[in-house]
Design a protein around this motif. Structure first.
Motif, mmCIF file in Angstrom:
data_model
loop_
_atom_site.group_PDB
_atom_site.id
_atom_site.type_symbol
_atom_site.label_atom_id
_atom_site.label_comp_id
_atom_site.label_asym_id
_atom_site.label_seq_id
_atom_site.Cartn_x
_atom_site.Cartn_y
_atom_site.Cartn_z
ATOM 1 N N GLY A 178 0.634 -1.287 -0.129
ATOM 2 C CA GLY A 178 -0.044 0.033 0.078
ATOM 3 C C GLY A 178 0.941 1.176 -0.140
ATOM 4 O O GLY A 178 0.037 2.362 0.084
ATOM 5 N N TYR A 179 2.137 1.124 0.098
ATOM 6 C CA TYR A 179 3.133 2.386 0.142
ATOM 7 C C TYR A 179 3.868 2.398 -1.198
ATOM 8 O O TYR A 179 4.368 1.385 -1.703
ATOM 9 C CB TYR A 179 3.949 2.211 1.314
ATOM 10 N N ASP A 180 4.027 3.603 -1.746
ATOM 11 C CA ASP A 180 4.785 3.863 -2.825
ATOM 12 C C ASP A 180 6.197 3.639 -2.549
ATOM 13 O O ASP A 180 6.643 3.852 -1.347
ATOM 14 C CB ASP A 180 4.785 5.188 -3.593
ATOM 15 N N VAL A 181 6.927 2.900 -3.202
ATOM 16 C CA VAL A 181 8.418 2.484 -3.077
ATOM 17 C C VAL A 181 9.324 3.442 -3.786
ATOM 18 O O VAL A 181 9.573 3.496 -4.910
ATOM 19 C CB VAL A 181 8.739 1.157 -3.210
ATOM 20 N N PRO A 182 10.137 4.237 -2.937
ATOM 21 C CA PRO A 182 11.196 5.210 -3.786
ATOM 22 C C PRO A 182 12.392 4.546 -4.369
ATOM 23 O O PRO A 182 12.372 3.345 -3.968
ATOM 24 C CB PRO A 182 11.689 6.222 -2.318
ATOM 25 N N THR A 183 13.086 5.185 -5.297
ATOM 26 C CA THR A 183 14.040 4.504 -5.909
ATOM 27 C C THR A 183 15.419 4.639 -4.655
ATOM 28 O O THR A 183 15.948 3.579 -5.116
ATOM 29 C CB THR A 183 14.721 5.400 -6.984
ATOM 30 N N GLN A 184 15.415 5.093 -3.686
ATOM 31 C CA GLN A 184 16.486 4.868 -2.426
ATOM 32 C C GLN A 184 15.721 5.489 -1.225
ATOM 33 O O GLN A 184 14.673 6.396 -1.362
ATOM 34 C CB GLN A 184 17.541 5.598 -2.897
ATOM 35 N N VAL A 185 16.318 4.926 -0.296
ATOM 36 C CA VAL A 185 15.767 5.302 1.100
ATOM 37 C C VAL A 185 17.099 5.857 1.836
ATOM 38 O O VAL A 185 17.960 5.111 2.014
ATOM 39 C CB VAL A 185 15.155 4.253 1.830
ATOM 40 N N ARG A 186 16.776 7.101 2.227
ATOM 41 C CA ARG A 186 17.996 7.803 3.079
ATOM 42 C C ARG A 186 17.597 8.110 4.350
ATOM 43 O O ARG A 186 16.797 8.612 4.554
ATOM 44 C CB ARG A 186 18.369 9.064 2.297
ATOM 45 N N GLY A 187 18.599 8.017 5.352
ATOM 46 C CA GLY A 187 18.637 8.592 6.853
ATOM 47 C C GLY A 187 17.427 8.703 7.612
ATOM 48 O O GLY A 187 16.506 8.461 7.057
ATOM 49 N N SER A 188 17.591 9.236 8.785
ATOM 50 C CA SER A 188 16.666 9.470 9.455
ATOM 51 C C SER A 188 15.463 10.396 9.459
ATOM 52 O O SER A 188 14.495 10.672 9.850
ATOM 53 C CB SER A 188 17.201 9.600 10.913
ATOM 54 N N ILE A 189 15.998 11.382 8.426
ATOM 55 C CA ILE A 189 14.890 12.512 8.298
ATOM 56 C C ILE A 189 13.971 11.980 7.324
ATOM 57 O O ILE A 189 12.666 12.512 7.595
ATOM 58 C CB ILE A 189 15.784 13.581 7.503
ATOM 59 N N PHE A 190 14.009 10.958 6.808
ATOM 60 C CA PHE A 190 12.658 10.294 6.247
ATOM 61 C C PHE A 190 11.643 9.886 7.130
ATOM 62 O O PHE A 190 10.743 9.718 7.126
ATOM 63 C CB PHE A 190 13.318 9.338 5.144
ATOM 64 N N GLY A 191 12.365 9.372 8.275
ATOM 65 C CA GLY A 191 11.552 8.685 9.428
ATOM 66 C C GLY A 191 10.850 9.812 9.885
ATOM 67 O O GLY A 191 9.517 9.509 10.225
ATOM 68 N N LYS A 192 11.384 11.096 10.014
ATOM 69 C CA LYS A 192 10.767 12.458 10.634
ATOM 70 C C LYS A 192 9.626 12.724 9.740
ATOM 71 O O LYS A 192 8.400 13.120 10.449
ATOM 72 C CB LYS A 192 11.603 13.519 11.160
ATOM 73 N N VAL A 193 9.829 12.621 8.486
ATOM 74 C CA VAL A 193 8.721 13.217 7.442
ATOM 75 C C VAL A 193 7.765 12.169 7.310
ATOM 76 O O VAL A 193 6.369 12.394 7.319
ATOM 77 C CB VAL A 193 9.562 13.456 6.033
ATOM 78 N N LEU A 194 8.065 10.806 7.218
ATOM 79 C CA LEU A 194 6.971 9.867 6.962
ATOM 80 C C LEU A 194 6.529 9.425 8.285
ATOM 81 O O LEU A 194 5.371 8.685 8.296
ATOM 82 C CB LEU A 194 7.796 8.636 6.222
#
Length: 534
Positions: A178-194
């Motif tokens: 159910g989630y879009d999969v980005p071409t790459q996953v970076r760092g903890s900042i994405f955890g704060k955004v998502l």
């Protein structure tokens, strides 16, 4: 082949030139040690010594609304007239064959294949595709680049929770769970955004896409099927044949050190055995050729003792595997107008041995990881003991140092329930492998033969199937005979384009020969092989 190796974590990090340190995790669930064996025509177990972190990438998920008996509905949309890398076969035909092979795993796995031509025609086929997408658990998009098709799929496939794209327009996106999969996953900042929960799921899905894409890019039918099974296992429901990918806890480590401490230490202290472990950890988790070359390059008595203790004697990984029963492959029933008997069947295996130094040479095989290894000789013979029958494959492997080395194994062969079927067994590199072989067809003049096998290495948790096309000189039969070969392959559920051709160009000084006192044919007369170019 279905490639069933887990993700590796390189834990054999050497801090001194003599002994690598084992990195132990802080959580038991984060220490799944996987040492798995996969046999194929070379019939040598491959030891995959992988420590990896959490098993989320390959974990089995059963949604609350998904009954374990409900069919898994998959839809594949492929580019019209798109050509695959599998000997230039149309992708449509490759995916239709994949649908058939999925049924061998589970009759409940349904894969419907459409080309995007139906989208462009906007007729009844497009309406049917639209209806099937409403029921689909997984949408697989292959080689779709047409702009109109891309827009249509994005609109009509928007509600599908699992979408995976291969060789298609960048406007088509992967979506898993159910989630879009980005071409790459970076760092903890994405955890704060998502949000941490969504970030974890996105990261897991990204790792699944990476694993699936790597397998897909090996361009063989076994790995294509594996990709779909992996998606089913991760997002729809557990796939039993993938159960051995799931993580074990510290019980594995306790078993190894408690029962096999000496063998583990000896392996780590031995240069060849240690190199094998380090080499295996560098291999891609879906690259069986790499894994096998590690074993062949650094084969040693210490590595054999290690696997014999950890796997075979103590089953520290708690693995199980059974010989597959699908596809069912019937044996030939007559040879030279005579009913097939066990004596005649054994003579067909013995083949050219006596007139030549070998029974058969392998021309091509179906298994993507091993049947392409160079210079494969088969030696079948009757032993000294009454009723005994033996099989010894002799083959080359190119090591990581660039050397070509010969390897030879020895199998005990027993008759099956009906003529033309046999049970093979071997203790090889510390692992017992059992196989069921079928003589599918042999030409009257013994110019070619086709043998099919199902097998399993129980303690290594691996099962497999394959087939080998053989001839006296390792070359393909002529065009007239190839029509018969294709028919025989069809009886095995194998397409000609699935075969991997063996390199038989540089086969000097093969370690052939059979034990003194062995015997050969009892029924079949072998003709003069002077016509053979060897």
């Amino acid at each position: 082949m279905s490639v069933l190796s887990p993700q590796p974590l390189h834990v054999f990090q050497t801090t001194s030139p003599s002994l690598p340190n084992l990195a132990f995790p802080s959580q038991p669930q984060a220490f799944p040690f996987s040492l798995s064996s996969r046999h194929a025509f070379s019939h040598s177990p491959q030891l995959h010594l992988h420590f990896r972190p959490s098993a989320t990438v390959l974990s089995a998920v059963t949604p609350e609304n998904q009954s374990p008996d409900a069919p898994v509905r998959m839809v594949a949309v492929v580019g019209h007239e798109a050509v695959s890398p599998l000997k230039s076969q149309p992708w449509e035909q490759v995916m239709l064959h994949t649908a058939k092979r999925l049924k061998w795993v589970d009759e409940g796995y349904e894969l419907l294949v459409f080309t995007d031509e139906c989208i462009q025609s906007d007729g009844k086929k497009a309406m049917r595709l639209q209806e099937e997408l409403l029921k689909a658990d997984i949408l697989v998009i292959v080689a779709v680049t047409n702009t109109e098709s891309t827009k249509w799929i994005n609109i009509n496939g928007n509600d599908i929770e699992n979408v995976i794209c291969f060789d298609s327009s960048p406007e088509l996106k992967n979506k898993l769970g159910g989630y879009d999969v980005p071409t790459q996953v970076r760092g903890s900042i994405f955890g704060k955004v998502l949000g941490n929960s969504q970030f974890d799921k996105t990261k897991e899905s990204y790792e699944v896409v990476q694993t699936v894409s790597e397998a897909w890019n090996r361009h063989n039918s076994d790995d294509i099927r594996f990709c779909l099974l992996l998606l089913i296992n991760a997002y729809i429901r557990p796939v039993p044949v993938l159960k051995n990918l799931r993580a074990k806890g510290f019980s594995t480590l306790n078993c190894m050190l408690g029962n096999c401490g000496r063998q583990v230490l000896n392996c780590l202290l031995d240069p060849n055995c240690r190199k094998a472990l380090q080499c295996l950890n560098k291999c891609s988790p879906v690259d069986q050729v790499c894994n096998y070359r590690c074993i062949a390059s650094y084969e040693s008595a210490y590595l054999e003792a290690f696997s014999l203790c950890v796997l075979q004697k103590n089953n520290c990984l708690e693995l199980e595997a059974e010989i597959p029963d699908k596809p069912y492959v019937p044996p030939m029933d007559k040879f030279r107008a005579q009913d097939l008997t066990f004596e005649l069947s054994e003579d067909l295996f013995v083949g050219w041995l006596g007139k030549l130094e070998w029974s058969w040479r392998v021309v091509a095989g179906q298994n993507p990881a091993y049947d392409q290894f160079p210079c494969q000789y088969q030696l079948f013979y009757r032993g000294k003991a009454k009723g005994s029958f033996w099989y010894e494959p002799v083959f080359q492997v190119k090591t990581f140092e660039g050397q070509l080395v010969w390897r030879r194994r020895k199998y005990r062969v027993k008759r099956g329930k009906i003529p033309g079927t046999f049970y093979f067994s071997v203790l090889d590199n510390g692992v017992v492998s059992n196989e069921f072989w079928t003589i599918v067809d042999v030409a009257n003049d013994l110019s070619w033969g086709l043998f099919h096998y199902h097998g399993a290495a129980r303690a290594a948790g691996q099962s497999y199937t394959g087939a080998v096309l053989v001839s006296p000189d390792g070359t393909f039969p002529n065009a007239r005979e190839m029509t018969k070969v294709v028919a025989a392959l069809e009886r095995c559920g194998i397409k000609e384009w699935e075969l991997f051709t063996v390199d038989n160009c540089s086969c000097i000084d093969a370690p052939l020969g059979i034990p003194e006192g062995s015997s050969l044919h009892t029924v079949v007369q072998i003709e003069d092989p002077n016509w053979i170019s060897v």
